[in-house]
Design a protein around this motif. Structure first.
Motif, mmCIF file in Angstrom:
data_model
loop_
_atom_site.group_PDB
_atom_site.id
_atom_site.type_symbol
_atom_site.label_atom_id
_atom_site.label_comp_id
_atom_site.label_asym_id
_atom_site.label_seq_id
_atom_site.Cartn_x
_atom_site.Cartn_y
_atom_site.Cartn_z
ATOM 1 N N ARG A 36 0.963 -1.739 -0.074
ATOM 2 C CA ARG A 36 -0.329 -0.240 0.209
ATOM 3 C C ARG A 36 1.159 1.527 0.138
ATOM 4 N NH1 ARG A 36 -3.439 -3.270 3.201
ATOM 5 N NH2 ARG A 36 -2.408 -2.489 4.796
ATOM 6 N N LEU A 37 1.936 1.313 0.426
ATOM 7 C CA LEU A 37 2.693 2.477 0.394
ATOM 8 C C LEU A 37 3.433 2.796 -0.136
ATOM 9 C CD1 LEU A 37 4.268 4.529 1.915
ATOM 10 C CD2 LEU A 37 5.905 2.950 2.770
ATOM 11 N N ALA A 38 3.645 1.407 -1.361
ATOM 12 C CA ALA A 38 4.683 1.745 -2.449
ATOM 13 C C ALA A 38 3.548 2.263 -3.665
ATOM 14 C CB ALA A 38 4.904 0.297 -2.944
ATOM 15 N N GLN A 39 2.055 1.832 -3.129
ATOM 16 C CA GLN A 39 1.412 2.064 -4.053
ATOM 17 C C GLN A 39 1.241 3.850 -3.824
ATOM 18 O OE1 GLN A 39 -0.833 0.171 -6.754
ATOM 19 N NE2 GLN A 39 -0.892 2.702 -7.335
ATOM 20 N N ALA A 40 0.875 4.338 -3.013
ATOM 21 C CA ALA A 40 1.144 5.379 -2.494
ATOM 22 C C ALA A 40 1.929 6.436 -3.116
ATOM 23 C CB ALA A 40 0.693 5.907 -0.906
ATOM 24 N N VAL A 41 3.292 6.259 -2.941
ATOM 25 C CA VAL A 41 4.310 6.551 -2.886
ATOM 26 C C VAL A 41 4.357 6.805 -4.481
ATOM 27 C CG1 VAL A 41 6.607 6.836 -3.754
ATOM 28 C CG2 VAL A 41 5.795 6.282 -1.367
ATOM 29 N N SER B 264 3.012 10.576 -13.047
ATOM 30 C CA SER B 264 3.067 11.612 -14.133
ATOM 31 C C SER B 264 3.951 11.117 -15.510
ATOM 32 C CB SER B 264 2.841 12.732 -13.771
ATOM 33 O OG SER B 264 3.677 13.447 -13.306
ATOM 34 N N SER B 265 5.483 10.207 -14.413
ATOM 35 C CA SER B 265 6.725 10.020 -15.036
ATOM 36 C C SER B 265 6.219 9.355 -16.708
ATOM 37 C CB SER B 265 6.912 8.972 -14.426
ATOM 38 O OG SER B 265 8.580 8.693 -15.156
ATOM 39 N N ALA B 266 6.745 9.587 -17.173
ATOM 40 C CA ALA B 266 6.615 9.039 -19.030
ATOM 41 C C ALA B 266 7.222 6.897 -18.482
ATOM 42 C CB ALA B 266 7.305 9.882 -19.243
ATOM 43 N N MET B 267 8.632 7.600 -17.493
ATOM 44 C CA MET B 267 8.646 6.308 -17.279
ATOM 45 C C MET B 267 8.183 4.447 -16.758
ATOM 46 S SD MET B 267 12.399 6.571 -17.969
ATOM 47 C CE MET B 267 11.818 7.546 -19.178
ATOM 48 N N PRO B 268 8.699 3.784 -17.403
ATOM 49 C CA PRO B 268 7.459 2.653 -16.452
ATOM 50 C C PRO B 268 8.189 1.961 -15.095
ATOM 51 C CG PRO B 268 9.310 1.614 -18.148
ATOM 52 C CD PRO B 268 8.785 2.913 -17.967
ATOM 53 N N PHE B 269 8.817 2.434 -14.612
ATOM 54 C CA PHE B 269 9.106 2.313 -12.980
ATOM 55 C C PHE B 269 9.197 3.309 -12.897
ATOM 56 C CE2 PHE B 269 10.633 -1.607 -16.995
ATOM 57 C CZ PHE B 269 10.091 -2.463 -16.034
ATOM 58 N N PRO B 270 8.964 3.191 -11.409
ATOM 59 C CA PRO B 270 9.171 1.642 -10.323
ATOM 60 C C PRO B 270 7.269 1.603 -10.516
ATOM 61 C CG PRO B 270 9.056 4.155 -9.418
ATOM 62 C CD PRO B 270 9.230 4.417 -11.105
ATOM 63 N N THR B 271 7.208 0.537 -10.512
ATOM 64 C CA THR B 271 6.110 -0.277 -10.374
ATOM 65 C C THR B 271 6.223 0.086 -8.752
ATOM 66 O OG1 THR B 271 6.822 -2.646 -10.651
ATOM 67 C CG2 THR B 271 6.078 -0.917 -12.619
ATOM 68 N N THR B 272 4.635 -0.827 -8.322
ATOM 69 C CA THR B 272 4.436 -0.959 -7.542
ATOM 70 C C THR B 272 4.711 -2.357 -6.453
ATOM 71 O OG1 THR B 272 2.124 0.560 -7.352
ATOM 72 C CG2 THR B 272 2.534 -1.047 -5.706
ATOM 73 N N LEU B 273 4.401 -3.231 -6.950
ATOM 74 C CA LEU B 273 5.497 -4.790 -7.036
ATOM 75 C C LEU B 273 6.514 -4.508 -6.942
ATOM 76 C CD1 LEU B 273 4.781 -6.999 -6.575
ATOM 77 C CD2 LEU B 273 4.651 -7.755 -8.967
ATOM 78 N N MET B 274 7.707 -3.615 -8.120
ATOM 79 C CA MET B 274 8.778 -3.309 -7.803
ATOM 80 C C MET B 274 9.344 -3.123 -6.710
ATOM 81 S SD MET B 274 11.447 -1.705 -10.363
ATOM 82 C CE MET B 274 11.895 -2.884 -11.935
#
Length: 178
Positions: A20-25, A32-42
């Motif tokens: 949940r914290l990763a998702q919130a961050v 809005s980043s054009a980069m696909p990373f970071p992902t929540t799971l990563m």
């Protein structure tokens, strides 16, 4: 004593709390980043590997004369570099060792570093070069570059020493995060 995420600094976060914290961050600072990373799971997987949910985790790195701190075990020098030189200031915290023990701040700088590694990967010819050994397979070379780079620096994908970290990441990423 509760910190800005409402979590006692002495308590470990459960896997679901880390996710949940990763998702919130990611939602607040990187959506809005054009980069696909970071992902929540990563991010959640890296945080679990690095600290097992302990916001107060600290590891001295003698070869760097620096300490890795917090959930994502970000080096204090890396956090300062990301904030001062690379413009990652979204968390609004001054980058001091104590701030990196706050779960949201540590997760933010872990995300910032993975975002930086993604940009680094895309700005260089890594995608077109074959790796020096055969372990570079699924899910993606970019994801492996980022995860191994998180562990061993931007050239970490070349080091055999980061391969166990990658393999651990693959197992952790498949876990039940509830």
């Amino acid at each position: 004593m509760a910190n800005s995420t409402g979590v006692n600094n002495q308590e470990r976060l459960k896997p679901a709390e880390i996710l949940r914290l990763a998702q919130a961050v990611v939602d607040e600072f990187f959506a809005s980043s054009a980069m696909p990373f970071p992902t929540t799971l990563m991010l959640a997987s890296i945080a679990w590997i690095e600290s097992h949910g302990d916001p107060a985790a600290e590891r001295y790195e003698p070869h760097l004369n620096d300490s890795s701190l917090g959930l994502c075990q970000v080096l204090s020098s890396t956090a300062q570099w990301l904030a001062q030189d690379m413009g990652y200031r979204g968390c609004g915290q001054s980058v001091q060792e104590q701030a990196l023990r706050l779960p949201k701040v540590s997760m933010y700088f872990g995300a910032a570093y993975t975002n930086h590694l993604s940009k680094h990967f895309r700005s260089h010819a890594y995608k077109s070069s074959l790796p020096p050994f055969s372990e570079f397979t699924k899910p993606s070379f970019e994801e492996q570059f980022i995860v191994r780079g998180y562990n061993g620096g931007p050239q970490g994908y070349k080091r055999q020493a980061t391969l166990p970290y990658w393999k651990k990441y693959l197992v952790i990423a498949e876990r039940d995060w509830r």
